[in-house]
Design a protein around this motif. Sequence first.
Motif, PDB file in Angstrom:
ATOM      1  N   THR B   3       0.896  -1.354  -0.119  1.00 53.60           N
ATOM      2  CA  THR B   3      -0.006  -0.092  -0.017  1.00 53.60           C
ATOM      3  C   THR B   3       0.876   1.236  -0.001  1.00 53.60           C
ATOM      4  O   THR B   3       2.163   1.104   0.203  1.00 53.60           O
ATOM      5  CB  THR B   3      -0.987  -0.163   1.250  1.00 53.60           C
ATOM      6  N   HIS B   4       0.182   2.243  -0.370  1.00 52.03           N
ATOM      7  CA  HIS B   4       0.990   3.504  -0.375  1.00 52.03           C
ATOM      8  C   HIS B   4       1.261   4.022   1.018  1.00 52.03           C
ATOM      9  O   HIS B   4       0.435   4.282   2.053  1.00 52.03           O
ATOM     10  CB  HIS B   4       0.006   4.575  -1.068  1.00 52.03           C
ATOM     11  N   LEU B   5       2.665   4.366   1.085  1.00 51.77           N
ATOM     12  CA  LEU B   5       3.143   4.844   2.263  1.00 51.77           C
ATOM     13  C   LEU B   5       2.630   6.588   2.370  1.00 51.77           C
ATOM     14  O   LEU B   5       3.258   7.128   1.609  1.00 51.77           O
ATOM     15  CB  LEU B   5       4.656   4.850   2.402  1.00 51.77           C
ATOM     16  N   PRO B   6       1.884   6.792   3.484  1.00 51.15           N
ATOM     17  CA  PRO B   6       1.531   8.262   3.509  1.00 51.15           C
ATOM     18  C   PRO B   6       2.690   9.105   3.710  1.00 51.15           C
ATOM     19  O   PRO B   6       3.596   8.921   4.521  1.00 51.15           O
ATOM     20  CB  PRO B   6       0.310   8.127   4.604  1.00 51.15           C
ATOM     21  N   SER B   7       2.442  10.416   3.399  1.00 50.30           N
ATOM     22  CA  SER B   7       3.419  11.171   3.978  1.00 50.30           C
ATOM     23  C   SER B   7       3.229  11.788   5.472  1.00 50.30           C
ATOM     24  O   SER B   7       1.908  11.424   5.763  1.00 50.30           O
ATOM     25  CB  SER B   7       3.349  12.779   3.185  1.00 50.30           C
ATOM     26  N   VAL B   8       4.024  12.185   6.092  1.00 50.32           N
ATOM     27  CA  VAL B   8       3.841  12.730   7.630  1.00 50.32           C
ATOM     28  C   VAL B   8       4.057  14.279   7.436  1.00 50.32           C
ATOM     29  O   VAL B   8       4.767  14.791   6.704  1.00 50.32           O
ATOM     30  CB  VAL B   8       4.693  12.115   8.332  1.00 50.32           C
ATOM     31  N   VAL B   9       3.165  14.914   8.376  1.00 53.25           N
ATOM     32  CA  VAL B   9       3.409  16.414   8.399  1.00 53.25           C
ATOM     33  C   VAL B   9       4.690  16.613   9.475  1.00 53.25           C
ATOM     34  O   VAL B   9       4.734  15.915  10.333  1.00 53.25           O
ATOM     35  CB  VAL B   9       2.275  16.830   9.102  1.00 53.25           C
ATOM     36  N   THR B  10       5.605  17.536   8.923  1.00 55.02           N
ATOM     37  CA  THR B  10       6.740  17.877   9.452  1.00 55.02           C
ATOM     38  C   THR B  10       6.453  18.720  10.606  1.00 55.02           C
ATOM     39  O   THR B  10       5.480  19.530  10.688  1.00 55.02           O
ATOM     40  CB  THR B  10       7.781  18.560   8.469  1.00 55.02           C
ATOM     41  N   SER B  11       7.226  18.394  11.763  1.00 52.64           N
ATOM     42  CA  SER B  11       6.849  19.324  13.163  1.00 52.64           C
ATOM     43  C   SER B  11       8.380  19.414  13.625  1.00 52.64           C
ATOM     44  O   SER B  11       9.141  18.535  13.584  1.00 52.64           O
ATOM     45  CB  SER B  11       5.950  18.743  14.109  1.00 52.64           C
ATOM     46  N   ARG B  20      15.501  12.384  19.365  1.00 50.09           N
ATOM     47  CA  ARG B  20      16.213  10.815  19.340  1.00 50.09           C
ATOM     48  C   ARG B  20      15.334   9.888  19.138  1.00 50.09           C
ATOM     49  O   ARG B  20      15.736   8.919  18.290  1.00 50.09           O
ATOM     50  CB  ARG B  20      16.635  10.871  20.989  1.00 50.09           C
ATOM     51  N   ARG B  21      14.136  10.102  19.659  1.00 56.98           N
ATOM     52  CA  ARG B  21      13.102   9.104  19.537  1.00 56.98           C
ATOM     53  C   ARG B  21      12.860   8.793  18.042  1.00 56.98           C
ATOM     54  O   ARG B  21      12.491   7.917  17.366  1.00 56.98           O
ATOM     55  CB  ARG B  21      11.858   9.340  20.323  1.00 56.98           C
ATOM     56  N   ARG B  22      12.504  10.232  17.318  1.00 54.06           N
ATOM     57  CA  ARG B  22      12.310  10.354  15.941  1.00 54.06           C
ATOM     58  C   ARG B  22      13.258   9.741  14.966  1.00 54.06           C
ATOM     59  O   ARG B  22      13.028   8.937  14.272  1.00 54.06           O
ATOM     60  CB  ARG B  22      11.872  11.707  15.623  1.00 54.06           C
ATOM     61  N   VAL B  23      14.548  10.003  15.350  1.00 53.15           N
ATOM     62  CA  VAL B  23      15.523   9.488  14.560  1.00 53.15           C
ATOM     63  C   VAL B  23      15.673   7.982  14.609  1.00 53.15           C
ATOM     64  O   VAL B  23      15.719   7.318  13.564  1.00 53.15           O
ATOM     65  CB  VAL B  23      16.933  10.074  15.134  1.00 53.15           C
ATOM     66  N   LEU B  24      15.441   7.217  15.834  1.00 56.29           N
ATOM     67  CA  LEU B  24      15.556   5.831  15.986  1.00 56.29           C
ATOM     68  C   LEU B  24      14.360   5.184  15.325  1.00 56.29           C
ATOM     69  O   LEU B  24      14.342   4.087  14.821  1.00 56.29           O
ATOM     70  CB  LEU B  24      15.559   5.579  17.809  1.00 56.29           C
ATOM     71  N   SER B  25      13.179   6.081  15.515  1.00 53.23           N
ATOM     72  CA  SER B  25      12.025   5.374  14.825  1.00 53.23           C
ATOM     73  C   SER B  25      12.192   5.340  13.231  1.00 53.23           C
ATOM     74  O   SER B  25      11.949   4.436  12.633  1.00 53.23           O
ATOM     75  CB  SER B  25      10.815   6.520  15.163  1.00 53.23           C
ATOM     76  N   GLY B  26      12.916   6.411  12.725  1.00 55.86           N
ATOM     77  CA  GLY B  26      13.063   6.549  11.329  1.00 55.86           C
ATOM     78  C   GLY B  26      14.247   5.398  11.040  1.00 55.86           C
ATOM     79  O   GLY B  26      14.053   4.288   9.968  1.00 55.86           O
ATOM     80  N   TYR B  27      15.153   5.140  11.704  1.00 59.40           N
ATOM     81  CA  TYR B  27      16.046   4.065  11.566  1.00 59.40           C
ATOM     82  C   TYR B  27      15.481   2.431  11.544  1.00 59.40           C
ATOM     83  O   TYR B  27      15.661   1.928  10.980  1.00 59.40           O
ATOM     84  CB  TYR B  27      17.348   4.171  12.635  1.00 59.40           C
ATOM     85  N   ARG B  28      14.628   2.527  12.518  1.00 59.74           N
ATOM     86  CA  ARG B  28      13.964   1.186  12.682  1.00 59.74           C
ATOM     87  C   ARG B  28      12.837   1.055  11.220  1.00 59.74           C
ATOM     88  O   ARG B  28      12.998  -0.347  10.909  1.00 59.74           O
ATOM     89  CB  ARG B  28      12.825   1.310  13.860  1.00 59.74           C
ATOM     90  N   ASP B  29      12.485   2.182  10.775  1.00 62.25           N
ATOM     91  CA  ASP B  29      11.685   1.963   9.474  1.00 62.25           C
ATOM     92  C   ASP B  29      12.404   1.301   8.449  1.00 62.25           C
ATOM     93  O   ASP B  29      12.050   0.622   7.762  1.00 62.25           O
ATOM     94  CB  ASP B  29      10.956   3.172   9.112  1.00 62.25           C
ATOM     95  N   TRP B  30      13.644   1.929   8.374  1.00 61.01           N
ATOM     96  CA  TRP B  30      14.527   1.689   7.161  1.00 61.01           C
ATOM     97  C   TRP B  30      14.954   0.199   7.390  1.00 61.01           C
ATOM     98  O   TRP B  30      15.046  -0.554   6.421  1.00 61.01           O
ATOM     99  CB  TRP B  30      15.581   2.691   7.359  1.00 61.01           C
ATOM    100  N   LEU B  73      17.306  16.850   9.040  1.00 64.34           N
ATOM    101  CA  LEU B  73      17.746  15.512   8.669  1.00 64.34           C
ATOM    102  C   LEU B  73      17.019  14.359   8.745  1.00 64.34           C
ATOM    103  O   LEU B  73      16.662  13.584   8.047  1.00 64.34           O
ATOM    104  CB  LEU B  73      19.190  14.976   9.504  1.00 64.34           C
ATOM    105  N   ILE B  74      16.057  14.574   9.597  1.00 61.96           N
ATOM    106  CA  ILE B  74      14.919  13.608   9.978  1.00 61.96           C
ATOM    107  C   ILE B  74      13.874  13.795   8.937  1.00 61.96           C
ATOM    108  O   ILE B  74      13.568  12.755   8.157  1.00 61.96           O
ATOM    109  CB  ILE B  74      14.354  13.929  11.133  1.00 61.96           C
ATOM    110  N   TYR B  75      13.518  15.015   8.299  1.00 58.77           N
ATOM    111  CA  TYR B  75      12.672  15.241   7.176  1.00 58.77           C
ATOM    112  C   TYR B  75      13.207  14.588   6.040  1.00 58.77           C
ATOM    113  O   TYR B  75      12.496  13.809   5.306  1.00 58.77           O
ATOM    114  CB  TYR B  75      12.396  16.521   6.929  1.00 58.77           C
TER     115      TYR B  75
END
Lengths: 136, 120
Positions: B3-11, B20-30, B73-75
């Motif tokens: 399925t299509h991966l939705p965009s997330v609103v940047t904040s 830190r949590r967001r960086v690790l969450s992104g790393y986990r997705d990857w 960098l997160i975005y």
Amino acid sequence: MFSRVFTSSVARTATSSFAAVPRATPFVIRAAAAATPLRFYGAGPSPLSVAQVQERVLNVLKDFDKVDASKLTLDSHFITDLGLDSLDQVEITIAIEEEFNIELSDRDADDILTPRAAADKVPCPFEAREMEARED
Amino acid sequence: MSTHLPSVVTSSSTSFLQARRRVLSGYRDWIRSSRWITENYQLEITSDVVKKRIRQEYEKFKGVSDLQTIDVLIYKGRTEYEETMNYWKQATHVMRFFDAPRAEDVKPTDFLGRFYAGRD
């Protein structure tokens, strides 16, 4: 309205089937299945015991090349005892997810800092048991 | 995953802990998607190589300590992830991350080389 009833009943059966088979008493079901001619399709293989889950978590960690297997115990902390960093911790949680065929939430995965904590977070080892049987 | 991966609103992150949590969450997705990427882009490399490259990219920015820079960098990481998972890339675009650095991108280290390149 029908769909709501349907999903709730599915949810109930799903939760009840997991809740109704506590880890310690699968043998009761097996004994019942042997005694009566009825077939219990849901009985299946017994779920993994806590010790089995812990052993498999430790095996996953032993395969992780940055972990010193001699330092590895159930309570060794990934960052302070094993000298890993936060990225390694993420990789470990994903290796555990793949081992048990589950997906942990971010919040759960963040809490996993020892092998014991990882074993505690493994929620439903039924599929894991199936995977183990397939590997044999 | 199909399925299509939705965009997330940047904040903006409000604290380093959140960043830190967001960086690790992104790393986990990857890392979770590394196998999907090799299989669906039909890459001739293993998912371990992809994981290694992802980690390398994260380690490149290890020393960044400015919260807004971390946010950017997160975005960027998320954009890259979205483009990869939605097939807005092709296999060559993914494989470009594994190319050896081009000759013109390698910074000269000797005195005259740096002088010619206009760097000090």
